[in-house]
Design a protein around this motif. Structure first.
Motif, PDB file in Angstrom:
ATOM      1  N   ALA A 271       0.819  -1.217   0.000  1.00 48.39           N
ATOM      2  CA  ALA A 271       0.000   0.000   0.000  1.00 48.39           C
ATOM      3  C   ALA A 271       0.853   1.268   0.000  1.00 48.39           C
ATOM      4  O   ALA A 271       0.308   2.373   0.058  1.00 48.39           O
ATOM      5  N   GLU A 272       2.160   1.104  -0.084  1.00 44.32           N
ATOM      6  CA  GLU A 272       3.048   2.268  -0.019  1.00 44.32           C
ATOM      7  C   GLU A 272       2.792   3.262  -1.145  1.00 44.32           C
ATOM      8  O   GLU A 272       2.743   4.476  -0.923  1.00 44.32           O
ATOM      9  N   ALA A 273       2.616   2.778  -2.367  1.00 43.21           N
ATOM     10  CA  ALA A 273       2.400   3.678  -3.511  1.00 43.21           C
ATOM     11  C   ALA A 273       1.130   4.499  -3.328  1.00 43.21           C
ATOM     12  O   ALA A 273       1.093   5.696  -3.642  1.00 43.21           O
ATOM     13  N   SER A 274       0.085   3.868  -2.789  1.00 46.67           N
ATOM     14  CA  SER A 274      -1.180   4.572  -2.581  1.00 46.67           C
ATOM     15  C   SER A 274      -1.044   5.624  -1.487  1.00 46.67           C
ATOM     16  O   SER A 274      -1.543   6.753  -1.626  1.00 46.67           O
ATOM     17  N   TRP A 290      -2.612   6.048 -11.669  1.00 53.81           N
ATOM     18  CA  TRP A 290      -1.457   6.198 -12.559  1.00 53.81           C
ATOM     19  C   TRP A 290      -0.301   6.914 -11.861  1.00 53.81           C
ATOM     20  O   TRP A 290       0.863   6.649 -12.154  1.00 53.81           O
ATOM     21  N   TYR A 291      -0.621   7.802 -10.920  1.00 54.58           N
ATOM     22  CA  TYR A 291       0.421   8.370 -10.059  1.00 54.58           C
ATOM     23  C   TYR A 291       1.087   7.250  -9.265  1.00 54.58           C
ATOM     24  O   TYR A 291       2.303   7.236  -9.065  1.00 54.58           O
ATOM     25  N   GLU A 292       0.268   6.312  -8.809  1.00 55.10           N
ATOM     26  CA  GLU A 292       0.779   5.199  -8.021  1.00 55.10           C
ATOM     27  C   GLU A 292       1.651   4.273  -8.860  1.00 55.10           C
ATOM     28  O   GLU A 292       2.709   3.813  -8.403  1.00 55.10           O
ATOM     29  N   LEU A 293       1.229   4.003 -10.083  1.00 60.42           N
ATOM     30  CA  LEU A 293       2.034   3.143 -10.951  1.00 60.42           C
ATOM     31  C   LEU A 293       3.376   3.800 -11.258  1.00 60.42           C
ATOM     32  O   LEU A 293       4.420   3.129 -11.291  1.00 60.42           O
ATOM     33  N   GLU A 294       3.379   5.106 -11.471  1.00 56.93           N
ATOM     34  CA  GLU A 294       4.635   5.814 -11.715  1.00 56.93           C
ATOM     35  C   GLU A 294       5.548   5.740 -10.487  1.00 56.93           C
ATOM     36  O   GLU A 294       6.767   5.584 -10.619  1.00 56.93           O
ATOM     37  N   TYR A 295       4.953   5.830  -9.294  1.00 55.51           N
ATOM     38  CA  TYR A 295       5.741   5.711  -8.068  1.00 55.51           C
ATOM     39  C   TYR A 295       6.388   4.324  -7.985  1.00 55.51           C
ATOM     40  O   TYR A 295       7.567   4.195  -7.637  1.00 55.51           O
ATOM     41  N   ILE A 296       5.623   3.290  -8.306  1.00 57.59           N
ATOM     42  CA  ILE A 296       6.157   1.928  -8.267  1.00 57.59           C
ATOM     43  C   ILE A 296       7.297   1.770  -9.264  1.00 57.59           C
ATOM     44  O   ILE A 296       8.317   1.132  -8.981  1.00 57.59           O
ATOM     45  N   MET A 297       7.157   2.372 -10.448  1.00 60.65           N
ATOM     46  CA  MET A 297       8.162   2.238 -11.493  1.00 60.65           C
ATOM     47  C   MET A 297       9.441   3.002 -11.176  1.00 60.65           C
ATOM     48  O   MET A 297      10.548   2.526 -11.476  1.00 60.65           O
ATOM     49  N   GLU A 298       9.306   4.176 -10.559  1.00 62.44           N
ATOM     50  CA  GLU A 298      10.455   5.078 -10.461  1.00 62.44           C
ATOM     51  C   GLU A 298      11.009   5.286  -9.056  1.00 62.44           C
ATOM     52  O   GLU A 298      12.182   5.642  -8.914  1.00 62.44           O
ATOM     53  N   GLU A 299      10.204   5.062  -8.022  1.00 64.31           N
ATOM     54  CA  GLU A 299      10.648   5.458  -6.689  1.00 64.31           C
ATOM     55  C   GLU A 299      10.635   4.361  -5.630  1.00 64.31           C
ATOM     56  O   GLU A 299      11.432   4.424  -4.685  1.00 64.31           O
ATOM     57  N   GLN A 300       9.763   3.398  -5.729  1.00 65.70           N
ATOM     58  CA  GLN A 300       9.627   2.428  -4.648  1.00 65.70           C
ATOM     59  C   GLN A 300      10.853   1.531  -4.541  1.00 65.70           C
ATOM     60  O   GLN A 300      11.260   0.888  -5.505  1.00 65.70           O
ATOM     61  N   THR A 306      10.092  -5.469 -11.252  1.00 66.14           N
ATOM     62  CA  THR A 306      10.973  -6.171 -12.181  1.00 66.14           C
ATOM     63  C   THR A 306      10.140  -6.834 -13.274  1.00 66.14           C
ATOM     64  O   THR A 306       8.919  -6.949 -13.183  1.00 66.14           O
ATOM     65  N   LYS A 307      10.827  -7.285 -14.312  1.00 59.91           N
ATOM     66  CA  LYS A 307      10.173  -7.929 -15.447  1.00 59.91           C
ATOM     67  C   LYS A 307       9.380  -9.144 -14.981  1.00 59.91           C
ATOM     68  O   LYS A 307       9.866  -9.968 -14.201  1.00 59.91           O
ATOM     69  N   GLY A 308       8.144  -9.253 -15.447  1.00 55.31           N
ATOM     70  CA  GLY A 308       7.280 -10.364 -15.086  1.00 55.31           C
ATOM     71  C   GLY A 308       6.373 -10.102 -13.901  1.00 55.31           C
ATOM     72  O   GLY A 308       5.463 -10.896 -13.637  1.00 55.31           O
ATOM     73  N   HIS A 309       6.610  -9.007 -13.199  1.00 50.80           N
ATOM     74  CA  HIS A 309       5.745  -8.664 -12.064  1.00 50.80           C
ATOM     75  C   HIS A 309       4.357  -8.258 -12.551  1.00 50.80           C
ATOM     76  O   HIS A 309       4.213  -7.626 -13.599  1.00 50.80           O
TER      77      HIS A 309
END
Length: 330
Positions: A271-274, A290-300, A306-309
């Protein structure tokens, strides 16, 4: 804040919308390395502001997109509208013989819809909602496969049909005639029921066979006990962590995130991204996932992508509806 009256005119609302939408569309085109005329389908969702000409027409005119582009403007569908737009984009692309590219844009115009009264059920919108927007490009062309970031695996949408569901997020006027969006005390209960139906539909599409078997056995035991006149046994609630690595929960508020975290038995890092999106940007309505997905991609860092997640997005909207989508990282 500076002592001047808030400008709630149509021109001010249009300017606010264009400021957000033009920026996210331009960024999306640059990141996808596309030109405006490469887009075959355009969808814009904004619940509370629906001018004429539409926001879609504004984008098409600004960026000089093709005259034969398929455009759709969605309004009144609440904070789950972005995933609804994604589902619509997917369905439209599937009808195209040779594939195509769709862009869906999500935003909410808050200032012109600020509530000026004192009724508590209306005031929540003033404290939670903030300006924001997103633009996403979806393609089913084979040539775009090698440069795609994610593959869409599944989408599910569930609509509540009861009067309670219909009334829990309702735009109306208070006793003094001030317009706003009224949030019912039943919204948490309604959201929980709708999400449960959504996940029951989504489960067979994404869960491993071991989890589906446990659900089947649990349901069989319950039906047997009912036939024998015994008390009902508790149904097994599937563990979505067995098949989903990241969760983008609509940042509708702390109570929403806490509730879903508890129901799905998620770890804190899920729940960190949210939480970080809510903390940094507030509730930007449907674009929050989409803000959350960007956070997962760039900051978390606590749960690196990783690939396959697999990533699950969950959104809620007025009506009442729950929408979900599952992606896989390529």
């Amino acid at each position: 804040l500076d002592g001047h009256a808030l400008d709630t005119s149509l021109d001010a609302s249009r300017e606010e919308a264009e400021t957000i939408i033009y920026d996210v569309v331009e960024n999306a085109l640059q990141k996808a390395n596309l030109k405006p005329k490469d887009i075959d389908v355009l969808i814009v969702n904004c619940s509370l502001f629906s001018p004429t000409p539409s926001l879609c027409a504004s984008v098409i005119s600004k960026f000089q997109m093709r005259g034969d582009i398929l455009s759709y403007n969605l309004s009144g569908m609440g904070c789950g509208a972005s995933l609804l737009a994604m589902d619509l984009a997917r369905r439209v692309l599937q009808t195209r013989k040779y594939g195509g590219r769709a862009m869906f844009v999500s935003t909410e115009i808050a200032c012109s819809n600020l509530y000026h009264g004192n009724e508590r059920s209306f005031l929540v919108q003033n404290t939670l909602f903030r300006l924001g927007g997103s633009a996403v490009v979806l393609s089913n062309r084979w040539s775009d496969g090698p440069r795609a970031w994610f593959k869409l695996l599944s989408t599910v949408r569930v609509q509540g049909t009861s009067e309670e569901s219909y009334q829990c997020v309702y735009e109306s006027e208070d006793k003094e005639g001030n317009r706003g969006v009224r949030l019912s005390k039943d919204i948490v209960k309604v959201a929980g029921k709708t999400m449960e139906k959504n996940l029951m539909t989504l489960g067979p599409k994404v869960l491993p066979l071991s989890e589906l078997a446990r659900i089947g056995i649990s349901f069989g035991v319950r039906m047997t006990r009912k036939t024998l006149g015994l008390s009902r046994s508790k149904l097994y609630y599937p563990d979505f962590k067995r098949s989903i690595d990241h969760f983008c929960i609509h940042a509708g508020g702390k109570a929403v995130i806490d509730g879903i975290e508890k129901n799905l038995k998620l770890e804190k890092y899920h729940a960190e991204a949210s939480r970080m999106t809510l903390y940094n940007f507030g509730n930007t309505s449907s674009s929050s996932v989409w803000y959350e997905l960007e956070y997962i991609m760039e900051e978390q860092e606590s749960n690196p992508l990783t690939k396959g997640h697999r990533v699950m997005q969950i959104g809620f909207g007025s009506g009442f509806k729950c929408t979900s989508g599952v992606w896989i990282r390529l």
